[in-house]
Design a protein around this motif. Sequence first.
Motif, PDB file in Angstrom:
ATOM      1  N   PHE A 104      11.063  67.149  97.597  1.00  0.00           N
ATOM      2  CA  PHE A 104       9.741  66.765  98.080  1.00  0.00           C
ATOM      3  C   PHE A 104       8.925  66.225  96.914  1.00  0.00           C
ATOM      4  CE2 PHE A 104      10.227  69.727 101.770  1.00  0.00           C
ATOM      5  CZ  PHE A 104       9.770  68.879 102.779  1.00  0.00           C
ATOM      6  N   GLY A 105       7.955  65.373  97.224  1.00  0.00           N
ATOM      7  CA  GLY A 105       7.010  64.912  96.229  1.00  0.00           C
ATOM      8  C   GLY A 105       5.896  65.921  96.019  1.00  0.00           C
ATOM      9  N   PRO A 106       5.010  65.669  95.040  1.00  0.00           N
ATOM     10  CA  PRO A 106       3.932  66.609  94.717  1.00  0.00           C
ATOM     11  C   PRO A 106       2.803  66.617  95.738  1.00  0.00           C
ATOM     12  CG  PRO A 106       3.761  64.656  93.356  1.00  0.00           C
ATOM     13  CD  PRO A 106       5.033  64.521  94.120  1.00  0.00           C
ATOM     14  N   SER A 107       2.823  65.691  96.682  1.00  0.00           N
ATOM     15  CA  SER A 107       1.816  65.663  97.737  1.00  0.00           C
ATOM     16  C   SER A 107       2.451  65.049  98.981  1.00  0.00           C
ATOM     17  CB  SER A 107       0.587  64.847  97.315  1.00  0.00           C
ATOM     18  OG  SER A 107       0.940  63.503  97.057  1.00  0.00           O
ATOM     19  N   GLY A 108       1.853  65.287 100.111  1.00  0.00           N
ATOM     20  CA  GLY A 108       2.391  64.730 101.346  1.00  0.00           C
ATOM     21  C   GLY A 108       3.686  65.397 101.753  1.00  0.00           C
ATOM     22  N   TYR A 109       4.372  64.792 102.694  1.00  0.00           N
ATOM     23  CA  TYR A 109       5.606  65.372 103.227  1.00  0.00           C
ATOM     24  C   TYR A 109       6.761  64.371 103.151  1.00  0.00           C
ATOM     25  CZ  TYR A 109       2.642  69.107 104.972  1.00  0.00           C
ATOM     26  OH  TYR A 109       1.757  70.157 105.058  1.00  0.00           O
ATOM     27  N   LEU A 110       6.774  63.527 102.129  1.00  0.00           N
ATOM     28  CA  LEU A 110       7.889  62.618 101.921  1.00  0.00           C
ATOM     29  C   LEU A 110       9.033  63.382 101.272  1.00  0.00           C
ATOM     30  CD1 LEU A 110       9.150  59.759 101.871  1.00  0.00           C
ATOM     31  CD2 LEU A 110       8.068  59.448  99.626  1.00  0.00           C
ATOM     32  N   LEU A 111      10.203  63.335 101.903  1.00  0.00           N
ATOM     33  CA  LEU A 111      11.385  64.026 101.404  1.00  0.00           C
ATOM     34  C   LEU A 111      12.460  62.997 101.081  1.00  0.00           C
ATOM     35  CD1 LEU A 111      12.992  66.769 101.023  1.00  0.00           C
ATOM     36  CD2 LEU A 111      13.845  66.362 103.355  1.00  0.00           C
ATOM     37  N   ALA A 112      13.074  63.139  99.915  1.00  0.00           N
ATOM     38  CA  ALA A 112      14.174  62.262  99.513  1.00  0.00           C
ATOM     39  C   ALA A 112      15.439  63.085  99.385  1.00  0.00           C
ATOM     40  CB  ALA A 112      13.861  61.575  98.189  1.00  0.00           C
ATOM     41  N   GLY A 113      16.546  62.493  99.772  1.00  0.00           N
ATOM     42  CA  GLY A 113      17.846  63.128  99.619  1.00  0.00           C
ATOM     43  C   GLY A 113      18.848  62.122  99.099  1.00  0.00           C
ATOM     44  N   SER A 114      19.784  62.568  98.276  1.00  0.00           N
ATOM     45  CA  SER A 114      20.785  61.654  97.737  1.00  0.00           C
ATOM     46  C   SER A 114      22.179  62.128  98.105  1.00  0.00           C
ATOM     47  CB  SER A 114      20.658  61.532  96.214  1.00  0.00           C
ATOM     48  OG  SER A 114      20.927  62.769  95.581  1.00  0.00           O
ATOM     49  N   ALA A 115      23.020  61.169  98.449  1.00  0.00           N
ATOM     50  CA  ALA A 115      24.429  61.405  98.735  1.00  0.00           C
ATOM     51  C   ALA A 115      25.220  60.415  97.903  1.00  0.00           C
ATOM     52  CB  ALA A 115      24.720  61.210 100.222  1.00  0.00           C
ATOM     53  N   ASP A 116      26.119  60.915  97.048  1.00  0.00           N
ATOM     54  CA  ASP A 116      26.776  60.015  96.104  1.00  0.00           C
ATOM     55  C   ASP A 116      27.646  58.976  96.789  1.00  0.00           C
ATOM     56  OD1 ASP A 116      28.791  61.649  96.926  1.00  0.00           O
ATOM     57  OD2 ASP A 116      29.249  62.493  94.960  1.00  0.00           O
ATOM     58  N   ASP A 117      28.016  59.211  98.051  1.00  0.00           N
ATOM     59  CA  ASP A 117      28.824  58.216  98.743  1.00  0.00           C
ATOM     60  C   ASP A 117      28.039  57.425  99.777  1.00  0.00           C
ATOM     61  OD1 ASP A 117      28.418  60.297 100.477  1.00  0.00           O
ATOM     62  OD2 ASP A 117      30.463  60.300 101.280  1.00  0.00           O
ATOM     63  N   ARG A 118      26.734  57.725  99.941  1.00  0.00           N
ATOM     64  CA  ARG A 118      25.965  57.038 100.972  1.00  0.00           C
ATOM     65  C   ARG A 118      24.589  56.575 100.505  1.00  0.00           C
ATOM     66  NH1 ARG A 118      29.338  60.426 103.737  1.00  0.00           N
ATOM     67  NH2 ARG A 118      30.184  59.674 105.717  1.00  0.00           N
ATOM     68  N   GLY A 119      24.228  56.810  99.274  1.00  0.00           N
ATOM     69  CA  GLY A 119      22.947  56.326  98.791  1.00  0.00           C
ATOM     70  C   GLY A 119      21.822  57.323  98.947  1.00  0.00           C
ATOM     71  N   VAL A 120      20.628  56.812  99.238  1.00  0.00           N
ATOM     72  CA  VAL A 120      19.417  57.626  99.294  1.00  0.00           C
ATOM     73  C   VAL A 120      18.901  57.681 100.730  1.00  0.00           C
ATOM     74  CG1 VAL A 120      17.016  57.791  98.530  1.00  0.00           C
ATOM     75  CG2 VAL A 120      18.789  57.091  96.918  1.00  0.00           C
ATOM     76  N   TYR A 121      18.526  58.895 101.152  1.00  0.00           N
ATOM     77  CA  TYR A 121      17.892  59.098 102.452  1.00  0.00           C
ATOM     78  C   TYR A 121      16.419  59.414 102.228  1.00  0.00           C
ATOM     79  CZ  TYR A 121      22.604  59.660 104.433  1.00  0.00           C
ATOM     80  OH  TYR A 121      23.907  59.467 104.831  1.00  0.00           O
ATOM     81  N   LEU A 122      15.573  58.935 103.127  1.00  0.00           N
ATOM     82  CA  LEU A 122      14.147  59.231 103.080  1.00  0.00           C
ATOM     83  C   LEU A 122      13.702  59.715 104.450  1.00  0.00           C
ATOM     84  CD1 LEU A 122      12.900  56.071 101.122  1.00  0.00           C
ATOM     85  CD2 LEU A 122      13.169  58.382 100.192  1.00  0.00           C
ATOM     86  N   TRP A 123      12.915  60.804 104.462  1.00  0.00           N
ATOM     87  CA  TRP A 123      12.371  61.335 105.711  1.00  0.00           C
ATOM     88  C   TRP A 123      10.886  61.624 105.533  1.00  0.00           C
ATOM     89  CZ3 TRP A 123      16.949  63.476 103.699  1.00  0.00           C
ATOM     90  CH2 TRP A 123      18.104  63.277 104.460  1.00  0.00           C
ATOM     91  N   GLY A 124      10.158  61.527 106.614  1.00  0.00           N
ATOM     92  CA  GLY A 124       8.781  61.994 106.656  1.00  0.00           C
ATOM     93  C   GLY A 124       8.702  63.230 107.534  1.00  0.00           C
ATOM     94  N   LEU A 125       8.088  64.301 107.033  1.00  0.00           N
ATOM     95  CA  LEU A 125       8.004  65.550 107.795  1.00  0.00           C
ATOM     96  C   LEU A 125       6.560  65.925 108.108  1.00  0.00           C
ATOM     97  CD1 LEU A 125      10.888  65.752 106.343  1.00  0.00           C
ATOM     98  CD2 LEU A 125      10.697  68.193 106.807  1.00  0.00           C
ATOM     99  N   ALA A 126       5.668  64.945 108.102  1.00  0.00           N
ATOM    100  CA  ALA A 126       4.247  65.234 108.318  1.00  0.00           C
ATOM    101  C   ALA A 126       3.971  65.735 109.722  1.00  0.00           C
ATOM    102  CB  ALA A 126       3.414  63.984 108.033  1.00  0.00           C
ATOM    103  N   THR A 127       4.786  65.331 110.697  1.00  0.00           N
ATOM    104  CA  THR A 127       4.549  65.718 112.095  1.00  0.00           C
ATOM    105  C   THR A 127       5.205  67.037 112.454  1.00  0.00           C
ATOM    106  OG1 THR A 127       6.495  64.514 112.884  1.00  0.00           O
ATOM    107  CG2 THR A 127       4.423  63.287 112.735  1.00  0.00           C
TER     108      THR A 127
END
Length: 542
Positions: A104-127
């Motif tokens: 998670f970032g220091p503010s908001g609800y932006l979540l990042a995830g990394s998979a070495d075989d699939r790149g970067v995932y981004l999700w918003g969890l504000a709702t």
Amino acid sequence: MTENSLGSGMAFSPDGTKLAVGLAAGPGADASAGRAGDIALYDLRTTTRTVLREHRSPVRSLTFSHDGAILVSSDGVEHPAAWRVATGTVFARLPAQHVFSVAFGPSGYLLAGSADDRGVYLWGLATGQPVRLPTLPLAGRYAWTISAPTDSKLAVADGNGAITIWDVRRRESLQTFQDRGRTETVSVALSRDGAMLASAGFNGTIVLHNLEDAPFSGFAAQVKDLKISPDGTRVASAGSDGTVRLWDTDGEQVAVLSGHPDEVQAVAFSPDGVRLAAVTRNNIVTIWDLRRGRHATRPIVSKGVGASTDVAFDPGGRLVAAATLGPFVWDVGDINNPTDITARFPAQIVTSLAFTPDGHRLLGASVGGFVNTWDVTTGKLLSRVKSQQGTVQDIAVSPDGTLLATAGDSRSVKLWDAVTGSELAVLHGHTAPVQVLAFSRDGRRIASAGDDRTIIIWDTVTHQRVTTLSGHGARVRGLAFTAAGTLLSGAEDGRIVRWSFDLRAARAYICATAGRELTRQEWARHIPSERYDPSCGSPPSR
């Protein structure tokens, strides 16, 4: 607090009151203490321990939201889990596999995830429920490790060791750094304000980058060419990563023109600075509309059989010429319908080219040391001169059109009368083939550089060496003088360097940085045109 078998995942809540630890208990371990895949959640105020059970493999990464209300866990195998910390229950599974790192970032609800075989995932969890966001265009590269996102930035280290700063809102790469080699970066972090980057790796070093102050930084590609716009406000660099980067003259990046199908070998501004032509190694010419940041017309495919090496606009902005082991010329007066007029020019092998300032002639340098001159209107070959320099790697015309310069494999630079074609001077000083030339805007100086990694500045009137500049770690491929008279150089070491010819300022910088004056030998090597005059106040090292 004691845990007998820990996994690699661990995280503190932002307020420091809670600690989440992944467990990796093996067979036969006390089930009440936790099994592999469980998470031990501690309330550090009361030392209360709660076991969260959902994963079947040891948890590799844990992250709390900025308010501590949500905990996300990933095991690198199954879907990451989102927990409500207050109840210790899973409220969502994030649809992605092989995610080994979440942040998670220091503010908001932006979540990042990394998979070495699939790149970067981004999700918003504000709702309260995860919303999948558009992915980053990593062009097939692995996301080896990621930072926690800031409000708009994310650092991604790929399998080749490059660390790229991404604008996650615009999905654009901002800066790239090559801190270490392939698969060697194990951790990256951005400061909360996104102004600093830190990376650590298996080579035992931590590298810090100031993302705001360093001029011409934030990329790791080889620089293949460098040009300055006619009004002197923009710098264009051609990269081996298939991008053209635009900078202001202070070194701040203002745009990235991406999507080229191969290494960009050369760039050229139109006379009005509105367009930019880029040619790739595989013979594709792309003309950009710089005001809109998009293609001005469809990419032009050259019929050349070798790698492209140069591109130029004529002074009227109507013609574009590219060197692809021959001169290929297009009329782009109707930008929506470029016309190939190459047949007008007799075939010759050409590796570098330039138009004369009056627009009447096209010059092409080639292997064998020849300089060819064509009439632009008729295509007639006006002259073919042998320079005696081996292969001529570059050709340049002075701003007033009176001087012609050629750079060759013979390690020399030659100056010619551009009207009569007579040889005026041979400039010796390089120890390896010379790759690139550039005249200053007043024509009084010419810079040369190449395989010996040095840049020599010459006086075009006296034909004497003014100074030698060193500092690049690889072949220099781009040179350009600014309107203020400073020189920019780009090399295959991935660096763009700005050189000032203010001797007083240079001496002050040397004194402040080295703490001493240059020795006589150093002075003679770098400032041969000036009398030795130490002034730091401390003796030079012997």
